[in-house]
Design an enzyme around this catalytic site. Structure first.
Site, PDB file in Angstrom:
ATOM      1  N   CYS A 286       0.672  -1.194  -0.070  1.00 65.40           N
ATOM      2  CA  CYS A 286      -0.183   0.021   0.087  1.00 65.40           C
ATOM      3  C   CYS A 286       0.417   1.579  -0.113  1.00 65.40           C
ATOM      4  O   CYS A 286       0.313   2.517  -0.183  1.00 65.40           O
ATOM      5  CB  CYS A 286      -1.540  -0.102   0.972  1.00 65.40           C
ATOM      6  SG  CYS A 286       0.355   0.309   2.986  1.00 65.40           S
ATOM      7  N   GLU A 385      -5.773   1.992  -8.013  1.00 70.44           N
ATOM      8  CA  GLU A 385      -4.334   1.798  -8.100  1.00 70.44           C
ATOM      9  C   GLU A 385      -4.188   0.396  -8.799  1.00 70.44           C
ATOM     10  O   GLU A 385      -5.548  -0.905  -8.991  1.00 70.44           O
ATOM     11  CB  GLU A 385      -4.765   0.849  -6.373  1.00 70.44           C
ATOM     12  CG  GLU A 385      -3.490   0.243  -5.421  1.00 70.44           C
ATOM     13  CD  GLU A 385      -3.930  -0.110  -3.992  1.00 70.44           C
ATOM     14  OE1 GLU A 385      -5.440  -0.456  -4.032  1.00 70.44           O
ATOM     15  OE2 GLU A 385      -3.529  -0.295  -3.265  1.00 70.44           O
TER      16      GLU A 385
HETATM   17  P1  NAD Z   1      -9.125  -6.634  -0.236  1.00 72.15           P
HETATM   18  O1  NAD Z   1     -10.075  -5.306  -0.027  1.00 72.15           O
HETATM   19  O2  NAD Z   1      -9.712  -8.032  -1.243  1.00 72.15           O
HETATM   20  O3  NAD Z   1      -9.391  -8.066   1.229  1.00 72.15           O
HETATM   21  C1  NAD Z   1      -9.176  -7.321   2.964  1.00 72.15           C
HETATM   22  C2  NAD Z   1     -10.253  -8.166   3.238  1.00 72.15           C
HETATM   23  O4  NAD Z   1     -10.962  -8.262   3.286  1.00 72.15           O
HETATM   24  C3  NAD Z   1      -9.845  -9.725   3.531  1.00 72.15           C
HETATM   25  O5  NAD Z   1     -10.061 -10.287   4.652  1.00 72.15           O
HETATM   26  C4  NAD Z   1     -10.870 -10.209   2.788  1.00 72.15           C
HETATM   27  O6  NAD Z   1     -10.911 -11.729   3.429  1.00 72.15           O
HETATM   28  C5  NAD Z   1     -12.031  -9.158   3.482  1.00 72.15           C
HETATM   29  N1  NAD Z   1     -13.083  -9.434   2.038  1.00 72.15           N
HETATM   30  C6  NAD Z   1     -12.508  -9.088   0.658  1.00 72.15           C
HETATM   31  N2  NAD Z   1     -14.023  -8.110  -0.074  1.00 72.15           N
HETATM   32  C7  NAD Z   1     -14.768  -8.657   1.156  1.00 72.15           C
HETATM   33  C8  NAD Z   1     -16.346  -8.496   0.844  1.00 72.15           C
HETATM   34  N3  NAD Z   1     -17.136  -7.879   0.083  1.00 72.15           N
HETATM   35  N4  NAD Z   1     -16.613  -8.490   2.025  1.00 72.15           N
HETATM   36  C9  NAD Z   1     -16.302  -8.253   3.554  1.00 72.15           C
HETATM   37  N5  NAD Z   1     -14.835  -8.601   3.231  1.00 72.15           N
HETATM   38  C10 NAD Z   1     -14.164  -8.544   2.407  1.00 72.15           C
HETATM   39  O7  NAD Z   1      -7.466  -6.516  -0.368  1.00 72.15           O
HETATM   40  P2  NAD Z   1      -6.190  -7.093  -0.717  1.00 72.15           P
HETATM   41  O8  NAD Z   1      -6.568  -7.563  -1.624  1.00 72.15           O
HETATM   42  O9  NAD Z   1      -6.787  -8.866   0.490  1.00 72.15           O
HETATM   43  O10 NAD Z   1      -5.159  -6.752  -0.075  1.00 72.15           O
HETATM   44  C11 NAD Z   1      -4.661  -5.117  -0.417  1.00 72.15           C
HETATM   45  C12 NAD Z   1      -5.223  -3.896  -0.865  1.00 72.15           C
HETATM   46  O11 NAD Z   1      -4.898  -3.697   0.394  1.00 72.15           O
HETATM   47  C13 NAD Z   1      -4.752  -3.391  -1.742  1.00 72.15           C
HETATM   48  O12 NAD Z   1      -5.335  -2.040  -1.469  1.00 72.15           O
HETATM   49  C14 NAD Z   1      -3.485  -2.262  -0.885  1.00 72.15           C
HETATM   50  O13 NAD Z   1      -3.459  -0.942  -0.995  1.00 72.15           O
HETATM   51  C15 NAD Z   1      -4.544  -2.902   0.932  1.00 72.15           C
HETATM   52  N6  NAD Z   1      -3.350  -1.977   2.025  1.00 72.15           N
HETATM   53  C16 NAD Z   1      -3.488  -1.356   2.398  1.00 72.15           C
HETATM   54  C17 NAD Z   1      -2.445  -0.983   3.442  1.00 72.15           C
HETATM   55  C18 NAD Z   1      -3.208   0.351   4.533  1.00 72.15           C
HETATM   56  O14 NAD Z   1      -2.277   0.424   5.376  1.00 72.15           O
HETATM   57  N7  NAD Z   1      -3.860   1.351   4.003  1.00 72.15           N
HETATM   58  C19 NAD Z   1      -1.892  -1.377   3.812  1.00 72.15           C
HETATM   59  C20 NAD Z   1      -1.624  -2.502   2.976  1.00 72.15           C
HETATM   60  C21 NAD Z   1      -2.857  -3.332   1.893  1.00 72.15           C
END
Ligand code: NAD
Length: 500
Positions: A286, A385
């Protein structure tokens, strides 16, 4: 790719490891080889509720445990994580695909969060002001909030859970971790080490799942607080739903991070820092640099050197392998999505200066680094992104134009400037529209003692993860006013004014 039936990833419920064979499940891959490592259950509403209830049952005893005793268990946990450092890094590499040095760096950052949490007793102390009114004393103390939930993304399987639960536990809360269903194995190992460290049953629990599991956690009446890290669309939905159910929520979202290169920057150092920022962890951070804003005449030599540097990176499978510069991305579909952005850039009029869409031997989810030149912030590659090894170069005439790029960006995680000019650095620091700023630093990610201060669409909530803000998030204050009435024979003592 393997088709054999794999082991089911266990869940931790009230101190007991359970193999929950849910109706729905997902596969955990080794991105380096494309092989399936395990099957992860997608827990139902009922199965998830049982985990919350286990955490709620453990709450009275854990919150009543003296803070120094809670910290002592975290010291032991820190010791075990350090002892298993290489094993933990290998798990991260196996299920995520980042290189072993990147996984080691992740384990190190996680370790620092435990160290921060070990100091919680000092941070839990309240304030007092005696005699705030005549013979009235005021004091505040910090109480735990209750059962806390952590919902984490795939890109830091080890570190992001540690952003949350060590502080939550140190503050006297119990915890339910819902790790990313793509990378649940690091979380399981963390649970095992916590148990070995002497954490009482039910204080830390693991629920596996997808949307259904998360929706139960968001609405469950016994959940008090939710920490989320993931993409912006989900972060926003979690914040809205969680707060609607009366929970305290901190939700960190996605990003589009800008790196500004001034004409006076040390070009060699800047190129190295930019490449490490954009291509480290295959761009799946991120805080990854995603847009290089080249100011003035630096653009041509910058693009040339970036292409040379990125083109020389060794891309390959990382599991058990040293000497690889960049590993795979998380899934085959994600590889296709990242690759599609290179095509989108061409359609929108950008120049592909380095094309990472190459074929690699094996079934791993590999893609090479790309450099896109003459990108504008209005193009999709300029503001969406991508979360892969693609660096877009925007050309700006001067610093003001570079600052305007940030002003119009919907996200607001990290941004850095590369310059030798203190005034330019100061202008950037003051005026760039992002919450984490770097000066000659490729990834301005704060360490455990400072808050992870995303702005705009990169964060929803008030109190950020890490640092003292995290202690405030996981505690609620109680203020007490006290007045004791003097009995008739009491005389007034004022020892402060006594002299020798
Ligand atoms: P994601 O949003 O797909 O998933 C994150 C979590 O949410 C997972 O545990 C997943 O099971 C859950 N999830 C997914 N879809 C859902 C839904 N519809 N309803 C409820 N829960 C749901 O993210 P990802 O692909 O695992 O990770 C990458 C993303 O995380 C990137 O956008 C990155 O920028 C972000 N990120 C942000 C930070 C920060 O500090 N800002 C840090 C690390 C990653």
């Amino acid at each position: 790719m393997s088709t054999v039936q794999h082991e089911i990833v266990p869940s931790l419920v009230g101190g007991e490891w359970r193999t929950i064979d849910s109706v729905r499940s997902g596969e955990v891959f080794n991105p380096s080889t494309g092989a399936v490592l395990a099957r992860v259950p997608f827990m139902s509403d009922e199965e998830t509720s049982a985990v919350v209830e286990a955490a709620a049952a453990a709450l009275p005893a854990w919150s009543a445990t003296p803070a120094v005793e809670r910290a002592r268990i975290l010291f032991q946990f820190r010791h075990l994580v350090a002892e298993h450092f290489d094993e933990l890094a290998a798990i991260v590499t196996r299920e995520h695909g980042k290189t072993l040095p990147e996984s080691r760096a992740e384990v190190q950052r996680g370790l620092e969060m435990i160290e921060f949490a070990c100091g919680a007793p000092s941070m839990l102390m309240g304030d007092t002001l005696p005699n705030i009114a005549a013979e009235v004393d005021a004091e505040t103390v910090r109480h735990p909030v209750g059962v806390c939930v952590g919902i984490t993304p795939y890109n830091f399987p080890f570190m992001v859970p540690l952003w949350m639960f060590p502080v939550a536990l140190a503050c006297g809360n119990t915890f339910v971790l819902k790790p990313s269903e793509k990378v649940p194995l690091s979380a399981v190992r963390l649970g095992e080490l916590l148990t070995e460290a002497g954490l009482p049953p039910g204080v830390f629990n693991i629920a596996h799942g997808d949307r259904e599991c998360v929706e139960t956690l968001l609405a469950h009446p016994q959940v008090a607080a939710i920490s989320f890290v993931g993409s912006t669309a989900i972060a926003k939905a979690i914040y809205e739903t969680g707060t609607r159910h009366g929970k305290r929520v901190q939700a960190a979202g996605g990003a589009k991070n800008h790196l500004i290169i001034m004409p006076d920057a040390d070009l060699d150092q800047s190129v190295k820092a930019l490449a490490a920022s954009a291509y480290g962890c295959a761009g799946q951070r991120c805080m990854a640099g995603s847009v290089a804003v080249a100011v003035g005449a630096v653009a041509d030599p910058l693009v040339e050197q970036l292409c040379d540097h990125a083109g020389s990176l060794k891309v390959g499978p990382t599991d058990g392998a040293e000497g690889v510069d960049m590993g795979p991305v998380i899934r085959r579909e994600h590889r296709e999505r990242v690759a599609s952005y290179v095509g989108i850039a061409t359609d929108e009029g950008a120049t592909v200066a380095l094309d990472g869409r190459r074929d690699f031997p094996g079934d791993g989810f590999l893609i090479g680094p790309s450099v896109l030149d003459r990108v504008s912030p209005q193009m999709r590659v300029g503001h969406e992104e991508i979360f892969g090894p693609v660096l877009s170069v925007v050309r700006a005439a001067d610093l003001d134009e570079a600052l305007a790029v940030g002003r119009n960006c919907p996200y607001g995680n990290g941004a850095s400037i590369f310059t030798r000019d203190g005034y330019a650095a100061r202008q950037f620091k003051q005026h760039f529209n992002a919450g984490m700023i770097g000066v000659n630093v490729g990834v301005p990610a704060p360490m455990a003692w400072f808050p992870f201060t995303g702005w705009n669409q990169s964060f929803f909530g008030d109190l950020h993860i890490q640092g003292t803000e995290s202690v405030h998030f996981y505690t609620r204050q109680k203020m007490t006013l006290t007045r004791w009435f003097a009995s008739s024979d009491d005389s007034h003592h004022d020892p402060v004014w006594k002299t020798k």
